[in-house]
Each structure stands twice: as structure tokens, then as C-alpha cells.
Design a protein around this motif. Sequence first.
Motif, PDB file in Angstrom:
ATOM      1  N   VAL A   1      -7.478 -20.709 -31.246  1.00  0.00           N
ATOM      2  CA  VAL A   1      -8.928 -20.896 -31.181  1.00  0.00           C
ATOM      3  C   VAL A   1      -9.445 -20.591 -29.776  1.00  0.00           C
ATOM      4  CG1 VAL A   1     -10.766 -22.584 -31.432  1.00  0.00           C
ATOM      5  CG2 VAL A   1      -8.885 -22.531 -33.066  1.00  0.00           C
ATOM      6  N   GLY A   2      -8.682 -21.008 -28.775  1.00  0.00           N
ATOM      7  CA  GLY A   2      -9.107 -20.770 -27.399  1.00  0.00           C
ATOM      8  C   GLY A   2      -9.222 -19.279 -27.111  1.00  0.00           C
ATOM      9  N   THR A   3      -8.251 -18.511 -27.587  1.00  0.00           N
ATOM     10  CA  THR A   3      -8.308 -17.072 -27.349  1.00  0.00           C
ATOM     11  C   THR A   3      -9.517 -16.467 -28.038  1.00  0.00           C
ATOM     12  OG1 THR A   3      -5.917 -17.126 -27.402  1.00  0.00           O
ATOM     13  CG2 THR A   3      -6.945 -14.978 -27.436  1.00  0.00           C
ATOM     14  N   GLU A   4      -9.741 -16.889 -29.260  1.00  0.00           N
ATOM     15  CA  GLU A   4     -10.892 -16.372 -29.997  1.00  0.00           C
ATOM     16  C   GLU A   4     -12.186 -16.705 -29.256  1.00  0.00           C
ATOM     17  OE1 GLU A   4     -10.527 -15.313 -33.500  1.00  0.00           O
ATOM     18  OE2 GLU A   4     -12.628 -15.120 -34.013  1.00  0.00           O
ATOM     19  N   ARG A   5     -12.255 -17.953 -28.790  1.00  0.00           N
ATOM     20  CA  ARG A   5     -13.444 -18.420 -28.072  1.00  0.00           C
ATOM     21  C   ARG A   5     -13.662 -17.580 -26.807  1.00  0.00           C
ATOM     22  NH1 ARG A   5     -17.585 -21.849 -25.979  1.00  0.00           N
ATOM     23  NH2 ARG A   5     -18.415 -19.801 -25.596  1.00  0.00           N
ATOM     24  N   LEU A   6     -12.579 -17.377 -26.092  1.00  0.00           N
ATOM     25  CA  LEU A   6     -12.650 -16.690 -24.809  1.00  0.00           C
ATOM     26  C   LEU A   6     -13.055 -15.228 -24.994  1.00  0.00           C
ATOM     27  CD1 LEU A   6     -11.844 -18.007 -22.118  1.00  0.00           C
ATOM     28  CD2 LEU A   6      -9.833 -16.538 -22.155  1.00  0.00           C
ATOM     29  N   LEU A   7     -12.475 -14.588 -25.973  1.00  0.00           N
ATOM     30  CA  LEU A   7     -12.668 -13.144 -26.094  1.00  0.00           C
ATOM     31  C   LEU A   7     -13.808 -12.766 -27.014  1.00  0.00           C
ATOM     32  CD1 LEU A   7      -8.974 -11.926 -26.177  1.00  0.00           C
ATOM     33  CD2 LEU A   7     -10.527 -12.043 -24.260  1.00  0.00           C
ATOM     34  N   SER A   8     -14.122 -13.591 -28.013  1.00  0.00           N
ATOM     35  CA  SER A   8     -15.272 -13.179 -28.841  1.00  0.00           C
ATOM     36  C   SER A   8     -16.359 -14.206 -28.969  1.00  0.00           C
ATOM     37  CB  SER A   8     -14.897 -12.727 -30.229  1.00  0.00           C
ATOM     38  OG  SER A   8     -13.666 -12.912 -30.604  1.00  0.00           O
ATOM     39  N   GLY A   9     -16.275 -15.296 -28.226  1.00  0.00           N
ATOM     40  CA  GLY A   9     -17.422 -16.180 -28.182  1.00  0.00           C
ATOM     41  C   GLY A   9     -17.406 -17.277 -29.226  1.00  0.00           C
ATOM     42  N   GLY A  10     -18.295 -18.204 -29.037  1.00  0.00           N
ATOM     43  CA  GLY A  10     -18.312 -19.402 -29.867  1.00  0.00           C
ATOM     44  C   GLY A  10     -18.620 -19.141 -31.320  1.00  0.00           C
TER      45      GLY A  10
END
Lengths: 363, 191, 230, 457, 284, 227
Positions: free
Chosen positions: A89-98
Motif C-alpha cells: 500500500v505504501g508503494t502504491e501511495r507513494l507512486l500513484s497517490g492516495g
Amino acid sequence: MSTVDRATAAARLRGIPGPGAGRGASERTPDWGRVALQLTASPHIKAPDSTERIMWTVVASLLPVVLAAGWYFGVSAWLVIGTATVGAVGTERLLSGGAAVRDGSAAITGILLGLTLPAGMPLWMALLGGVFGIAFGKLLFGGLGQNVFNPALVGRAFLQAAFPVAITTWPAPRQGFLAQVGDTFALPLMSPAVDVTTTATPLAEMKFEGTTTALNDLVLGSTAGSLGETAGILILLGGAYLALRNYLDWRIPVGILGTVALLSAALNLVDPAFPDPLFMIFSGGLLLGAVYMATDMVTSPVTRAGAWIFAAGIGFLVVLIRVWGGLPEGVMYAILLMNAMVPFIDRATQPRVFGTVRGREGA
Amino acid sequence: MNELIWILISAMVVNNFTLALFLGLCPFLGVSGRVATALRMGAANIFVMVITSLAAWFLNSYVLADAPYLRIISFIVVIASLVQIVEMAIKKLSPALFRELGIFLPLITTNCAILGLAIFQTNRGYGLAEGLFFAVGAGLGVTLALVLMASIRERIELSDVPALARNMGLVLILAGTLSLAFTGFAGLFSS
Amino acid sequence: MRATTPTEDLLRGIWRENPVLIQLLGLCPALAVTNTVANGIAMGLATTFVLMGSSLLVSLLSDYIPKEVRISAYILIIATFVTLVDLILAAVVPDIHKALGAFIALIVVNCMILGRQEAFASRRPVGRALLDAAGTSAGFMIALLLMSGFRELLGNGSLLGVDVMGPGFEPWIIMILPAGGFFMLGFILLALAWWQGRAQPPVKPRRWPNGVTTTTHANAAPRERDKVVA
Amino acid sequence: MFKPPSLVQLPGVRGMAARPGFRHGVHPPDAKELSRARTIRRMPFPAEVVLPLRQHTGKPARPLVKPGDRVERGDKIAAADGFVSVPIHASAAGVVKSIGWWPHADGTMAEAIRIQVARFSAQLPRPRMVPHWEGLTPAQVVAAVQEAGVVGLGGAAFPAHVKLQPPPDCPIEFLLVNGAECEPYLTSDHRVMVEYAERVWFGVRIMMHALGVPRCVVGVEKNKPDAIEALRAAAPTGLDVRVEALTVKYPQGAEKMLIHAVTGREVPSGKLPMHVGTVVQNVGSIAAIAEVFETGMPLVERIVSVTGPAIKDPQNLIVPVGTKLRDVLDYCGGLTEDVAEIVFGGPMMGIAQPDLDAPLIKGTSGVVALTKAQARPRTVHPCIQCARCLDACPVFLNPSKLGRLAQAGRYEEMAKHHLADCMLCGSCSYVCPSSIPLSQMFALAKAAERRRKEQAA
Amino acid sequence: MQPLLILSSAAILGGVGLTFGVLIAAANRKLRVWEDPRIDAVNDMLPGANCGACGFAGCRAFAEATITGQVAPAVCTVMGPDERQDVAAFLGVDAGQANKRVARLLCAGGSDVAVQKATYRGLASCAAAVAVSGGGKGCAWGCVGLADCAVVCDFDAITMNEHDLPVVDPEKCTACNDCVEACPLGLFTLMPMDQHLLVQCRNLLHGEDATDVCAVACNACGRCVQDAAPGLIEMRTNLAVIDYSKIELENAAAIARCPTGAITWLDGMQFAEEPAAPAGSEAR
Amino acid sequence: MSTQPVPGNGPGVAEVQSWRLVTTLAVAGMLAGLLIVLVFQWAHPRILDHQERAVTAAVDVVLSAPERTERYFVVDGQLRAEAPEGSDTLRLERVFLGFDASDAPIGYAVRGGEAGFQDIITVLFGYHPARDEVLGMLVLDNKETPGLGDKIVKDTAFVAAFQGVRAPIQGVKARAGSGAETEVDMITGATISSRAVIDIINHRIEALGPILKRHLETRVAGSGAST
Ligand SMILES: Cc1cc2nc3c(=O)[nH]c(=O)nc-3n(C[C@H](O)[C@H](O)[C@H](O)COP(=O)(O)O)c2cc1C
Ligand SMILES: Cc1cc2nc3c(=O)[nH]c(=O)nc-3n(C[C@H](O)[C@H](O)[C@H](O)COP(=O)(O)O)c2cc1C
Ligand SMILES: Cc1cc2nc3c(=O)[nH]c(=O)nc-3n(C[C@H](O)[C@H](O)[C@H](O)COP(=O)(O)O)c2cc1C
Ligand SMILES: Cc1cc2nc3c(=O)[nH]c(=O)nc-3n(C[C@H](O)[C@H](O)[C@H](O)CO)c2cc1C
Ligand code: SF4
Ligand code: SF4
Ligand code: SF4
Ligand code: SF4
Ligand code: FES
């Protein structure tokens, strides 16, 4: 250049109190100020199901399995699952936003990745698996819906190839809730210390010792194995619920389990040294893979015929690898290999269009 | 016969030329954009591999028995010349077939997979039949890798691939994942 | 062909037209033998020798080689040099020869080498051909060093066999597996793309006719003309 | 059960026995209870009617009047321009105000004849000749139908007389009356069948006469039991007619689906119903034709369901053609506060209206006002390959793939994936959990393909 | 040293070379197929945009056409003058001349001056919006501002300004016609740079019907028809129409009395931020 | 694209003379052959030397540095000092018998190869037939997974375990053995490769054990007689 200053023109338009009112000679009586109508293309209504709802329901249906993992392997199970999820989830958050996180698919990836790892896995490895799976198994392809391989399995395959020893170090189940079942807190990049009680998984015992495990133990999950694979009954229940709500394609688990059962029954008949179908189905990650991972709609065929082929292919490969391959377990590889076939299967199984004859263009 | 089948399967999936042995990567990346092209490239590959296997067997048996150090050079010169001749022949005799397959032939000649095939075949001491099964297996393996990659790339073409992955970066990651998936076959039938 | 300066000829292959990283040629050795730096260097040197030697010869002889047997003749020349390298390595450094295995022989078919002969050496004077060969070899070497450096570091915790990551380091075995080779080159290409993209302003989305933006129902919001319905 | 011999025997149809449904499709909540029980009422004349010259598929009509002319209700004010075209009649007595641009029911501007309704003059039609159908040849019936300006009232507004003249190489075996009304909310056909069953049968008789066919089937979805009952009760004896109860599923009313449901035949891709030996006509159109031969009245009014959760007082109304949306809404008690969108036609295929001045035209089968909650914007996600659209598409396309292609602008490839067979029913968009506007993209692609073909030609 | 070994080696390779030399020579005699190498050469020199502005199906087709002399190299508007010269020199032909044309917009009704009837939600594409009941713009003929044209332009010549109107950069525009085809409302036209007069409106309504939906619409008042050279402008279906066959008669007087600014005098960029003072504007 | 058959109507393309093609390739081939063979002449002895040294070194390892060795060919279930006439010496199986400083036989060095995880693993091991004891093991060639399967080379404990183990060897899970003298701990994570090594040794011993035993007896007897 023009004679009229746009600003003045605009002011003239706005200067009129309320659009439409008092517009001299115009014969129309626009009430654009009264009703703010919206224009959308048809259809103007929409079924209630949404991608978010599907994904979060899957997450919910996985929670019992996660709880069971804690019951079998103690708190470190939750730590591993939680860390893998944070990584994903953190990677997704970091790279494509909330916004991308809100659709819930990254959470599924993380949880499923966690469920395929052994309980004693160092947390930094679980984290790395989540990061790799999402970054290179999903986001690089363009994010949700675009990936070709199951991201959770990409993460796991990466870990399996990178740290083959750590990922095949299986702690024995039920060592107590707070027991230290592995070097969970090994420092990042450092090797885990290996002084833990390990057991062979039923499949490894089958492959290397030629012994089978009692079905009772398999079904109840009192065997070594990855976190999610021992809770067979809960997985089946969750899958049944999702299938009922049409959130997963029942053909895939049925096809996989059916193929495995058929093939192994045939082998077992020819030579009883081959494992029997029930052992095949309840051992290893087959249930988790068939119910939750092969059914990832993104990485499975869209056509019904394709789904059957896909499922049969996975079943066949699982038996092939387990029985004749070098590795004890082949579910992950089988799914990844068939994932790679999906675009081809989809091409080959396009539905026959209404009013046409299959194989011929037009009618 | 079992042995021959094993050679074929091993060359096709377990020791897949492209994904496990790193042979013939340049055309693998270059010609895997479309399934139709990939299929033709694969077919051309099988064809050249069979020719190569025959040529290598012939050279090993009759010409180079006493001069193994001339293998590399003889193999490659013979293969390149043969392919060039075949290419000319196809171009002349069947322009349609040339359009389908012929344009790939020169690409294949200068391709590690072909020479690799000849060398492996020699090192493993394969005879004529073994060599042929090896060649067909390797060719099928290359075709399999090409077609899988091409169908995946066709699908990816319709995705929102981030800008930085638009060059071959994504394709290599894909190849890596495919290669990972193929490690599942490792050790097949060896125990 | 556009005229180039000697410096250009030399530098081109090193970076702007790097055979591996930009042109994606010569990938088989670049992936197969880069699991350790030592192998990478050996392969780089062997390739350099072959490339320089054959460029020299091809450039010298190109006028005498009829077009029809061009490829065969070039291959013959390249193969001669490769056989020489093969024999010399086997005689002098048998361990490395064994580690590189068939890939020494496969230098013959390294697409990069034949490509340079076709595209450059056969049309240019000897000096330029050698410069180009040197540049291209250097580029190849750089790529091999990059690949093998990272792969050995992560996959074995060492560089040139010297342990650098400390004793507790858990090696990432995948990095010395075939898959790791693909991944590593993929990472490097992605990093390059990121680096190049960083310098330029972000390109405007080009989605028509290559595409219709679909993230809209909500996306229409910024375009909402509240002013007209207010 | 009536099973016509199959003309086009398609493998894969398995010589299928008729079954009351088709494969795939969707089940949107039908929401017909809002207006199902409201008997049809006649709406008073508005102050002005606007009659666009283009109210039917085919060439627009040519105006016959000029501003200032007085017209009576039922007078022909615009003439058919060619065979696939119909005349337009004044729907109210009054004075022609102007002929010019006016908002059209399809949301654009179009040329229209505006009539200032004379409040106090007679609004009954002039006494006119009622053609006695039994004495007419089929050709004369066709002429009468065209002259009356009748178009299909099922939505596409295709001139009815064209369908009555099938080419000789397409023998028609039976008439299929479309009473499915599968669109949610709409109840106008339902009310017609319940209240005017006799008239429907009369129309059927005329159609059968004109087409020279011996049989007729009326297909009605099972959710209208009272309509089925009324039709069966009023069914004429001595005619081979049958009322078929159909499964409740959208788009049961699409003619290809209807034919498949009733006969098991598939209309071949790119072909018309007549190629499988049938003519499909909406019940409303049938009733309109009946009226022509009952009263001599041309098509100057139609039955419209004004409904939806954002309408204060949902109704089934007889509305003069050309009545402005604004007037209809006012008559139905107006809109609620949370109205978001007003649609002509049903919510699945209807056209959203930007302008309350747009007139209801011949093809407008309903006015549906939707609330903000229904029409709220949804986040569009990428396609997750869930395959729901494949399971929904009644013509077995692969909307997911088509959608990806559309997004990439690869229209020519879409044509290879049978874009032409898509009937824009919207089932795929309805089910898509990612809220991808699939059918909108397909409409766009079809338009682009059409343009490309035209340019190529 | 083993002379025999040396000899046999030389013989083996010599023999292999000989054999295949013979085979290739034979094949070469019997089987060769020829194609014009200049096609590839010219193709390499072309920009490779494959934009079709030249009227051929891609650059390669254009290369073939230049070689056969069907067209002059200058027909490719994408090439810079140097490259054009290169191609011409390579083929030994004249580069030819091409008149600079640019795309002009037939609408000035940005979101600041034109009324919106309803809010469109859906695909962010003009074609899509127009198909949904006209996109909700008050003027059914006007630009809906969702940038289909800007997206098709391969040369980044079009940017959307703050009022959602496309602005063409004449420097970058190659008159490739893509935007003309892309605009669902047909709002673009290609115009030589040396023509200045343009009616930037297509609204067919009259008088206040027109200005009620857009403050800069042509309301068919007829002033420009009177002020321009006789016969240059004509009022047709409520719209002033310029007869470009008589464009040499144009002068800025035609725009002087326009009440809405629908007719305009272009010099360089349309909708420039700072309107350049046109020649003859003092005459006002 | 305009493709048209020649003869010779393309501008600037002259007909190439066939003999030039032929001679170019033939001469080039000949020259290349010459060059290669010259280098080969130089390299060949060195390569053979390396190979010989490698074999000696390997035998040294598995027989713990014998004073001298004797080489035998296995022919028809017999050990022969000389290869039979006309047979291919490279294809025959060879074993080495090592002697210590006191010229007592240490044991035989035997080669074997079987499939491991990836490909064939080749092993040389020392074996004393009379004591049924394995004296040492060296992996000559393997393509096992680096970092995993190649521990059969790099894991010193694993390699050392073969010194003095009784045949037939039993592979056991690490730390799970009973301490019997036939047991070797397999490598965690490389069970397949470890098992392959053990299997190779066991199978070779099974096949050659009796032959070697007989040979050793006769050899010892013979040498005893000769001393
Ligand atoms: C060009 C064209 C020709 C048609 N010709 C006939 C015809 O000859 N007979 C007929 O029954 N319907 C004909 N149709 C009508 C179609 O079958 C169909 O009823 C009409 O398009 C409305 O269909 P819908 O309401 O399902 O969209 C024709 C339609 C088109 C567009
Ligand atoms: C998706 C779809 C749904 C339709 N639903 C209905 C319907 O419910 N009732 C109906 O009468 N016509 C419906 N139609 C139109 C019919 O296909 C057909 O055109 C019509 O019944 C022909 O009769 P008409 O010409 O009298 O209108 C639908 C068409 C489509 C494409
Ligand atoms: C990429 C990869 C490479 C592997 N390579 C080897 C290998 O070279 N040798 C081997 O014995 N096992 C290899 N394995 C097999 C696994 O590690 C297998 O689980 C192990 O042999 C079982 O040993 P264990 O019972 O000690 O866990 C490999 C597995 C993977 C995923
Ligand atoms: C039934 C079902 C199964 C899923 N299985 C997986 C899975 O195995 N691995 C995974 O990463 N995501 C899974 N997802 C989530 C999602 O589809 C996945 O992250 C996408 O591949 C991301 O594009 C699943 C979703 C659903 C609805
Ligand atoms: S809109 Fe077209 S693609 Fe979608 S369900 Fe209807 S017919 Fe199928
Ligand atoms: S319904 Fe939507 S998300 Fe599902 S496959 Fe179709 S397009 Fe994709
Ligand atoms: S798309 Fe329009 S603006 Fe862009 S270059 Fe072509 S003609 Fe000019
Ligand atoms: S000019 Fe046309 S294409 Fe461009 S933004 Fe306006 S409506 Fe869209
Ligand atoms: S180096 Fe190019 S194919 Fe191997």
C-alpha cells in the motif's frame, strides 16, 4: 485583432441580472439560471457495484484467513502480513497517490503476499516483496487493471528467487501466540539467524521423503506452510461468498481443483506412490491460489472458455511441477505461467458475436 | 525415444534458450511487438535451427573431426551462407512466403541462439536424431517465449504505461518475470 | 551519411548510442556473463579485441569484398578473431574461459559487432573505424560493468570477489539468476529513462487519436462552468 | 407453440426451440411503479408548439407553410422528402410564428416550425376521410401510413411505411409486435396495451393485411401481467395471433433480442429483421397506425410517460407533438429540488436534455427526470477485466477489449472486433464496476469510423 | 609445427569458403531481386513524422513519390529548409515552394464570453461531448473546449488558453490538417498566413438570439458587408462569409464597426494576448 | 516499394563477377584457417597442460595428495592400464588409483555425473573399496543455481562431510541425523543438489565397487608379489 475587447463583451454578458432575464428581443426564455442540468451519455443509471466495493469485500473476506494465520503461527504471522501490506500500500501511495490506494487493490496484494510467506520471514523481506510486487508487478504496467502478472505472486516469486532459504524455512505451527518463530526482526539486508524450530511442509515431505500427511492435519491446518495455506476451510468459505456475489469467477477455482483432482486421481490409480487427490488439494498453496490468486480478474481471461482453459492449465502445471518437477510446490509458478498465457488465451477465445458464425467473419 | 522427448522438452521449457540461457535476446526484444510477427519469427527460427543442427552434425561428423578448433568459424560461415542462399531462394520462388518469413532470416543468422545451438549440440555430443529434437525443442522454446512476450506486449500497448517505462525497460522487467515463472520448470523430470 | 568528427565517432558509442543501454544490441553476453564483475570485464576485453580487430580488417578490406558475400566475409573475419580469443583465453586464463563458457564463441554473433561492421567500418577509413570500435567497445564495457557491478554487489555482496557488504549480508540470489539479469537491465533502462525524462518538461499527454482520457466523470469537475448556472 | 421454419439456420443456434428470452443482458431495477398505474390523460394545449423538420430517421421534411400562415390541427405543414421520410402535421391549430433554429430533442439546434396555438379556436381535427382499410391494396395502406406521418414510436422513429414494404427477396412470415418496454421507468406502451388493447389488435390486423402475413406475435415482458391479460382478452378470433410473455431483462425490447426470444433465430450480423422473415413494430406505432384508419387522424400526438424520481407527479400523458419540455414538466407538477438530469426516452438509452425549450417529438417515448443521487459522478477506474460487460452484452461482444481499443483510438481494429454489431444498448456501461463510459466510447468510435468511411468513399 | 595440420586447416576453411562462394555466386545469378536504394536513402532524410501533410501515406510513400518526380521535396512542410535542400540535392531536383498556411479557428466564444446551458460530464473529448446533446454549450456551433484539436496536433502547435479556446502557434503549425479533421464541429480552417480577414464565428442565429448565447457571435448585422470592398463579404444564412477568391481586396476597414468583434484582422497568432495594432486600425 | 527482377536495370548496380565471390570467400577462408591453426599450435599444448593439471589437482583433493597415481580405463567390467586399440581414449571412463608415500594404495578417484537441479553435476570422489569408505569429494562441473545449488562446491562443511563417510551414503536434513557414520547433512535450501551429489557417488560405487574391490585385491597382491 478585433474591434471588441473581450473583457467588455464578457462584462456585457454578465452584467445582465440573471442569465436570460430581460434579454430584449430574444424570443427564448432560457432558464439556465434556474436549473443546473447535467449532461451525461446514456446509460444514465448505473449498477451499484463498483471496483472499490469489490476490492474491499475481498479484503473483508480475507480477514478470517488472516485471523486464522495468527492462531496457527502466532503474532509474527500478523506482523508479516501487516508488513507486506504496508509495503504494497505504501508503494502504491507513494507512486500513484492516495486515490489509487482507496480502490483497495493494493491492500489485497499486500495481504495475499503476506499470506503466501512463512511465519518466520524477516520483516524486511516481506516489506521488500510488497514493494517489488506493486512497483514492478503493477505500477510499471500502468497500475490497477493493466498488469499482466499477479502482483502478489510477482512479489513472492521475487522473494523466492532472492532469498530461497528464508522463504523455505517453515516454522512449526502452534508454538504459542507470542513465540519467536523466526528471525522476524532481522536487520534490513541482513541474514536471518536460523536457530528456529522448523518442520518440512507436507509437500516437501512428499517430494523428498515420499511420506504423506494425514488428511485431518491438512484440513485442520496443523501443518507447516505459508501463513494462508493452512486455513483451507476458511478460504473455501470466503471464496464461496465471493462467488455468490459474482466477485470472482467460480469457473476458475472449480476448474483448477477439478483438474488437479482428476489428474492426481488418474496418477494415483496407475501407481499408488503418487499422492492422492485429497492430499493434492489440501496441501500447499493450492486452495489459496485457486480461490484468491488465480481468480484475480485482472490477470485471468475475460472469456468463459478462456477461464476454463486457464484453470485447466494451472491445474495441469501444478500437478506437473509437484509430481515431476524439481520443486515441491508449483502453484505460484503455475499461476504466473498461465498469467503470461492470458493475453494469448483471450485472443484465441473471443466470444462468437450474435448473428455470426464462429470462425467465419460476418454471416 | 524417451530420451529424445526429454531433450525436446528440456530445450523448450526447462532450459529455454531465451529465458534461461540468454540466447537470441536481441531479436527476442526486437520482434516481439506483434503476435503475428512473433509467430513468423518463431517459425523462421525453427527452420534455421533445424538447418543449423543438420549442418553442425554434418560438419562435426565429416569435416571437423580432427580440427575442433575450427568449429566456431566453420559453423557460423556455413550457417550464414546457407541462410543467405535459402533467403534468396525464398525471395525468388515465393515472394509471399518471403514477406511472411524471409525478412527475418538475416536477423536470425546473426543471432546467438543459432550458433549456441550448434555449440551446445556439439558439446553434448548429440547425434543426428538427438540434434534434430534439440533443434526443434529449442526452436519451439524460442517461439513460445516470443509469442508469450508478443501477446503480452500487445495487451500492454493498450495500457497507461508510465512514460519512463515506454522504452524497453518494461519489456525487460516482463522478460525477467517470465524468466522467473519459467524457473518453475527447473528440475523437471530430473529426479 | 552525415559527416562526423573523430571525437564524435569515439564518443558516440560510449553514451549516445551505447550498444547495450540505448540500442539494445549484444544483450546475450551483457546479460549472461554479468553475474560477476570479473566475468564482465573478461567478456568486455574479449569483445573489445574482436571488435577492434575486425573493424580494422573490414575497414581495410571492404573495397575488395563484393556486396553479395559481404555478410559471410565479415562473419568470417569476426569468427577468426573470436576463435583466436577463445584459444588464447583457454591457454592463458582457463578459469575465466570456463566461466564464460559458450559465450566466448557467441561473440561471433554478437549483433553489436556485425552491426558496427555493416553500419560503420565498411564505409569508413581505418582510423575512424578504429575510433568507432574503441568507442563502442568502451560503451559495451561500461554497460557490462554497470550490470555486473550491481549484480555481484547485490547477488553476492562482493565486488570483484572482495566482500564489501559485510558478513551478515543476505545475498539477493535472484540477481545472479537469469531473471535477475533481465531485471537489472530493466532497472538500468528505467533509471535512464527517468534521468532523461527529468531533464525535460513533462510531455503533454498524447491521448488522441491514440486515446481518449477516461478518468472523467469526476475529472470534468475542473471544467465545470459554475458561473453559467450560478 | 409456434415455430416458424428457420430461414437462416445458424450453427450454434442448435435449432433452438423458442424460449422467452435471450442470453446475457442486465437487470436494472425497473422502477415502473411510479407511473404504471396512472391512466393515460390528455394534456391541455400549450401556448406554443415547436415542430422540428427532422423527427424521423431519414431525410428531414420540407416545410409547406410560411410564417403567418394559419393552420388547423392535422394540417400537413411539411412534406416528406423522398421515400425514407414522412410528412409533419400541425399538432395544434394556430398561426405559424416562424421557421428557424430551435433546440432539438437530440440536444442540438435544428430547423423547426413554431406554431402559436390559438387558444380559443377549435382543436378538434377537421372531419376527414377515414380510409376503409379492407378495401385498400397493401400499396395504398403504405401510402396512407406515410401520408399520416407515422414513424416507429419505439425510439428510433424509423418511418413505419418503409417497414411495410419489404423487398420481394425477403418473404415475411409474421409480424412481431414489440410490447417489451424493457427500459426502466417507461410505462407508455404498458398503458397502451392495457387501455387500448382493441386498438392494438385493429392495428395488427391492418399491418398483417398490408404485409400479407398470416401470423402475428406480440412480445410482452412478464412484469406487465395486466397488459398480457388485456391483450389476450381482446385478441381477435380467426386470426393467428399470440401474446408471448417474455423474461424481464434489458434489452428485451431490442428487435434482435426480441426475435431471438420469440423464435430462437439470430438476425445475422449486419442484416435486418426482414432477413429472418419478420417485421418488428412497437405497440405504440401499431396503435398510431390503427388510429389513422379509425379516425383519419395523422400522427399529431403521442403517449408519453413523464416519470422519474425527480418529477413531482409522474403521469402517462397524451401530448401534442412539439410540446416543449418546460410545459410538460409544469403540467406534471414540476421538478423536485434534487433534479440532476432530464432524459428523453428511457434512462438506459435516452438523450439527456440541456434545454427546457426542447420539444417532445414523435420519437419521444418518455421523459425521465433523475435525481442527483442517481446521476452522481463516479470515479472512473481502469478496466479490471471483471468480464461483467462480456456477460452483459446481448450481442456477445467483448466491450472490455473494445473499450481498451477505443481508449487507444484504434477504431479500425475495433471494426474487426465487430463494433458495427454494437447497438449502443448501454448494458456494458451499466454493469461496469469501474464506471467506464463504454457505450459512449463506442458511439464515438462508430461516428469516427463512419466519418472515415465517408472520407474514404 | 605440424605442416600437415596447418595445411589441412587451411584446406578445410578454404574449402568451406570455396563451396559457399560457389553456392552464393550461383544463387546470386539465379535469384537476385532488385529495388531502388534511393527510397531508403530519402526516407532516412525525411522527418519520419508520418503525418500525411504531404498527401501521401507516410514518409516512405512520399520518398517514392519524390524519386519518381511526382512531387517536389518542399511539399513536405515538416522538413526544415536545410533538410529540404539536402533531399533536393540528393535527388538533383529543385526543392520547390510551399506557401505557409496555418490553422485558424472559426470561433471566439471562450468560456468568458459564451454561455453554457448545462454541465457536461463524461469523456474529456470534444467529439464525445458534442455527441451528448451538443455538450451543453449555449451556441450549438461553438467550440466546446475539450481540446481534441490540441491532442491530435503532432507538432504541439495548439494550446488551450484560459478560456478553453485552442490557440494555434503559427510558428509550429505545419498545416497538416489533423486538427481540421479532429474538430467535431469543423471549427478549423487552413488559411495562408498572408490573408488577414476572418469571421471567427459559425453561429447561424440572428441578432440577440445569437448574442444571448455568445457575446462575440456574428449576429448578422451586416456592417462588415457594407464596409468591406464590394463583393468581398456576403451575408449568408445569418453569417458573414468572406469570399477568399477576392481576398486581395481585404483591408481592415471591414472590421471597424463590427459590434461583437466576430470579424477580425489576423496578423500572426489568433487570440494573441496583446492584440497587435493592425495596419489601418488608425482609420477607425 | 518497387521490386523488380534484374538483370541489371538498376542504376549504378553493376553485374558482379561470380569468380570474385568465390575467390573472396575461398581465400579469406584459407587465410583464416592458417591464422587460427598457427595460434592453435601455440595454444594447444598449454590447454592440454591445464586440463592435465586440473585432473591431477582434482585427484589430489579427493585422495588427499597421493604421492603418485596410476590411471586405468574401465573396459568391459575390468580396469586396464592401456586403452584397447582403436578406442577413443576421451570417451572411456577413467579411474585413478593413488598411492601414499609408502606406496600403499590410498584409494580410487572415480568420476560420475547425473542430473542435479538445473543440469548435469559432475563429481570426482575418492573411494576405498575395501573399507567401503568415501575419501573425499570434489564437484568438477555444475550449473546449479549460484548461491543455492552451488553450495555443493562452496559449503566447506558439506564438502568435508564426505571425507571418511561410509558408503552407501545417506543424506539427512541438517541437524536431523542420528550421527551414524553413513550420514551426510544435506544443505538447507539445496536439498536437490546435495541429494544429487550423494546419489552420484552411491550409484558409481554400486556400479564400480566390485570391480574396484577386485582390482585392488589383485593390484595389492600383484604389487606385493612384485615387491
Ligand atoms: C438504412 C436502413 C434501412 C432499413 N430498412 C428496413 C426495411 O427495409 N425494413 C424494415 O423492416 N426495417 C428497416 N430498417 C429499420 C430497422 O430494422 C430498425 O427497425 C430501425 O433502424 C429502428 O430500430 P431500433 O428502434 O431497434 O433502433 C432500416 C433501417 C435502416 C437504418
Ligand atoms: C437496446 C434497445 C432497446 C430497445 N427497447 C425497446 C423497447 O423496450 N420497446 C420498443 O418498443 N422498442 C425498443 N427498441 C427498439 C426496437 O429495437 C425496434 O426498433 C422497435 O421495436 C421497432 O418498432 P418501431 O419501429 O415501431 O419503433 C429498443 C432498441 C434497442 C437498440
Ligand atoms: C530460483 C530457484 C533456484 C533453485 N535452485 C536450486 C538448486 O540449485 N539446487 C537445489 O537443490 N535446489 C534449488 N532450488 C530448490 C528449492 O530451494 C527447494 O525448495 C529446496 O531444494 C528444498 O530444500 P529444503 O528441503 O532444504 O528446503 C531452487 C529454487 C528456486 C526457486
Ligand atoms: C477475487 C480477487 C482476487 C484477487 N487476487 C489478487 C491476487 O492474487 N494478487 C493481487 O495482487 N491482487 C489480487 N486482487 C486485487 C487486484 O485485482 C489486483 O491487485 C490487480 O492485479 C491490480 O491491478 C484480487 C482481486 C479480486 C477481486
Ligand atoms: S453497448 Fe454495445 S457493446 Fe455494450 S452491451 Fe450494448 S451492444 Fe454490447
Ligand atoms: S465491466 Fe468494466 S471493468 Fe469489467 S471487464 Fe468490462 S470494461 Fe472492464
Ligand atoms: S494539427 Fe492543426 S495546428 Fe497542428 S500542425 Fe496540423 S494544422 Fe497546424
Ligand atoms: S476547436 Fe473543436 S476540437 Fe478544438 S477544442 Fe474547440 S471544439 Fe474541440
Ligand atoms: S547478442 Fe544479439 S542475439 Fe545475442
